[in-house]
Design an enzyme around this catalytic site. Structure first.
Site, short mmCIF file in Angstrom:
data_model
loop_
_atom_site.label_atom_id
_atom_site.label_comp_id
_atom_site.label_asym_id
_atom_site.label_seq_id
_atom_site.Cartn_x
_atom_site.Cartn_y
_atom_site.Cartn_z
N LYS A 22 -8.28 44.34 12.38
CA LYS A 22 -8.00 45.23 11.25
C LYS A 22 -6.57 45.74 11.29
O LYS A 22 -5.86 45.70 10.28
CB LYS A 22 -8.97 46.41 11.28
CG LYS A 22 -8.60 47.55 10.31
CD LYS A 22 -9.52 48.73 10.49
CE LYS A 22 -9.16 49.87 9.53
NZ LYS A 22 -7.98 50.62 9.99
N ASN A 23 -6.13 46.24 12.44
CA ASN A 23 -4.80 46.85 12.51
C ASN A 23 -3.69 45.83 12.32
O ASN A 23 -2.60 46.18 11.85
CB ASN A 23 -4.64 47.60 13.83
CG ASN A 23 -5.52 48.85 13.90
OD1 ASN A 23 -5.97 49.34 12.88
ND2 ASN A 23 -5.77 49.33 15.10
N ARG A 97 -4.68 54.61 3.80
CA ARG A 97 -3.53 54.93 4.66
C ARG A 97 -2.64 53.72 4.89
O ARG A 97 -1.43 53.83 4.99
CB ARG A 97 -4.00 55.50 6.00
CG ARG A 97 -2.82 55.94 6.84
CD ARG A 97 -3.17 56.82 8.00
NE ARG A 97 -1.95 57.29 8.66
CZ ARG A 97 -1.24 58.32 8.29
NH1 ARG A 97 -1.62 59.02 7.25
NH2 ARG A 97 -0.14 58.68 8.93
N ASP A 121 -8.43 58.23 7.98
CA ASP A 121 -9.35 59.00 8.80
C ASP A 121 -8.88 60.43 8.97
O ASP A 121 -7.68 60.70 9.05
CB ASP A 121 -9.46 58.37 10.20
CG ASP A 121 -10.29 57.11 10.19
OD1 ASP A 121 -11.20 57.02 9.37
OD2 ASP A 121 -10.02 56.21 11.00
N ASP A 320 -7.94 53.88 20.06
CA ASP A 320 -9.09 53.52 19.21
C ASP A 320 -10.35 53.23 20.01
O ASP A 320 -11.44 53.16 19.43
CB ASP A 320 -8.74 52.30 18.35
CG ASP A 320 -7.85 52.65 17.18
OD1 ASP A 320 -7.73 53.85 16.88
OD2 ASP A 320 -7.27 51.75 16.56
N MET A 342 -3.30 61.55 21.51
CA MET A 342 -2.59 61.31 20.26
C MET A 342 -3.14 62.08 19.07
O MET A 342 -2.38 62.52 18.20
CB MET A 342 -2.58 59.81 19.94
CG MET A 342 -1.79 58.99 20.95
SD MET A 342 -1.75 57.24 20.56
CE MET A 342 -0.83 57.24 19.02
#
Length: 435
Positions: A22-23, A97, A121, A320, A342
């Site tokens: 996904k990223n 985003r 998110d 993640d 983070m």
């Protein structure tokens, strides 16, 4: 709003193939705007965030030809820049985003860009300063107009290469600035650059398109600007977050699972972190085999102190997967401190795990201590809501290991990052019903 109904305490068995990353997808797909020529991308995950971005590109005028279930050819030879001024663009881009990744390619090729404040998110503060400070270093000027629907307007008529030290090793920030720099005049040096495999993939793709990027896989990228880029073909990596999720799921549910085609060298320390929780695994070629385990024990440090798992920029542990490590530890033998550095809101989902019977002390917004049950008591099914993508899957894993039935509401959050997760898990023995 959709929900999952999960009947827990079922052992799974079989093979599962991870989706495309996904990223990586969010930045690779935006990069098609850098050229007029066709760009073919393979292993695209069929998930909400990625599909929304592909549709947004279509609205901008990018032609899309689906070659297979996971392969698309993109052609961005006739872009409608006027669409950037529309209410439709504002609404669609604000809901995603990943839309901020459109800015770098637009600045490089069209020398201007416009983007609303993006969503995503609710996991804490996620600032965009790294993106905009990098663009400014290249000579771009931007303004933000709250009265104009909250739009960032960027003018980059004279992009020139320069030296920049990024204020943080942001993956999306590095990718966005990099895509702007590949067509800037002169040489750009990006220091404190992110070096995640996703960023390495983008660099390699851009070089195949004609860019001149060196220092790939390091924290210093050197970019020699070129006047134009050509088309290419690119295959995305398997999603390392999904692979880690499946490892944790297998341990929690005492299941025997083979995760296929993992590209193990690209996973960094992810397997080692799960091994420190006591989870057994075997590398069989490029597959990861997780045997059914009755128990798994968390390691201590050599001096006997409690293990701490914290996120860090690559090659450190990805943030993640901290939610997955946390939920997996609830049934381990031993104690672990989870330190989420983070994002200050990403651990708040633990109240649901505590309601299910987990022993977790939320020390502050960034730290949680998990005291494993060692299978002596089982989590119990409850009704809960998915607050974000990763916490949602952590709750799904908890529900699948729990006694009784659980309901997870707001599963649109899970669908944003995991492709047909209910269908794929049901195929190897889960009992998940989409309501």
């Amino acid at each position: 709003m959709a929900s999952f109904k999960i009947t827990g305490d079922r052992r799974l068995k079989g093979e599962i193939v991870p989706q495309g990353a996904k990223n990586e997808a969010l930045q690779i797909i935006c990069a098609v705007l850098l050229t007029k020529e066709p760009v073919t991308i393979h292993n695209i995950p069929d998930i909400r965030d990625v599909n929304q971005l592909i549709n947004l590109l279509g609205d901008l005028g990018v032609r899309r030809t689906r070659l297979s279930e996971s392969s698309i050819r993109f052609e961005a030879d006739d872009i409608n820049l006027d669409y950037l001024e529309s209410d439709s663009f504002r609404q669609k881009a604000a809901a995603l985003r990943g839309s901020v990744m459109l800015l770098g390619p637009m600045l490089a090729r069209f020398r201007k860009g416009r983007i609303p404040r993006p969503g995503g998110d609710k996991i804490g503060r996620r600032r965009l300063d790294t993106h905009f400070l990098g663009f400014e270093k290249l000579g771009a000027e931007f303004s933000y107009d709250e009265e104009d629907g909250g739009f960032y307007r960027v003018d980059a008529a004279n992009l020139k290469g320069t030296f920049m030290l990024l204020d943080e090793a942001s993956v999306t920030g590095t990718a966005n600035v990099l895509m702007a720099a590949v067509m800037a005049e002169g040489t750009t040096t990006i220091y404190n650059a992110a070096c995640e495999p996703y960023l390495q993939q983008l660099c390699k793709m851009l070089n195949r398109m004609g860019a001149k990027i060196s220092g790939i896989a390091s924290n210093m990228l050197i970019v020699e600007g070129v006047s134009e880029l050509k088309g290419t073909e690119h295959t995305m990596l398997p999603d390392m977050i999904e692979i880690g999720s499946f490892i944790g799921l297998a341990a929690m549910t005492q299941s025997e699972i083979t995760i296929k085609d993992c590209q193990i060298p690209e996973l960094g320390i992810i397997p080692d972190v799960f091994k420190r929780l006591g989870i057994q695994m075997e590398f069989r070629g490029d597959d990861i085999f997780i045997p059914a385990q009755e128990r798994y024990r968390i390691e201590n440090y050599l001096d006997g102190s409690t293990l701490s798992v914290a996120d860090a920029p690559w090659p450190g542990f990805t943030p993640d997967l901290l939610s997955i490590v946390l939920v997996t530890a609830t049934q381990a033998q031993g104690t672990v401190l989870i330190h989420q550095k983070m994002f200050e809101s990403r651990l708040f989902f633990v109240d649901k795990l505590i309601e299910m019977g987990a022993q977790i002390i939320l020390c502050d917004p960034h730290r949680a201590t998990v005291i494993g049950h060692n299978r002596e008591t089982q989590l119990r099914g409850i009704r809960m809501t998915s607050p974000d993508i990763r916490a949602g899957v952590a709750l799904l894993i908890a529900a699948m290991s729990a006694k009784g039935v659980s309901i997870i509401d707001n599963i649109e959050q899970i669908d944003r990052g995991y492709q047909n997760i209910d269908t794929r898990l049901n195929a190897i023995g889960a009992e998940i019903v989409r309501l």
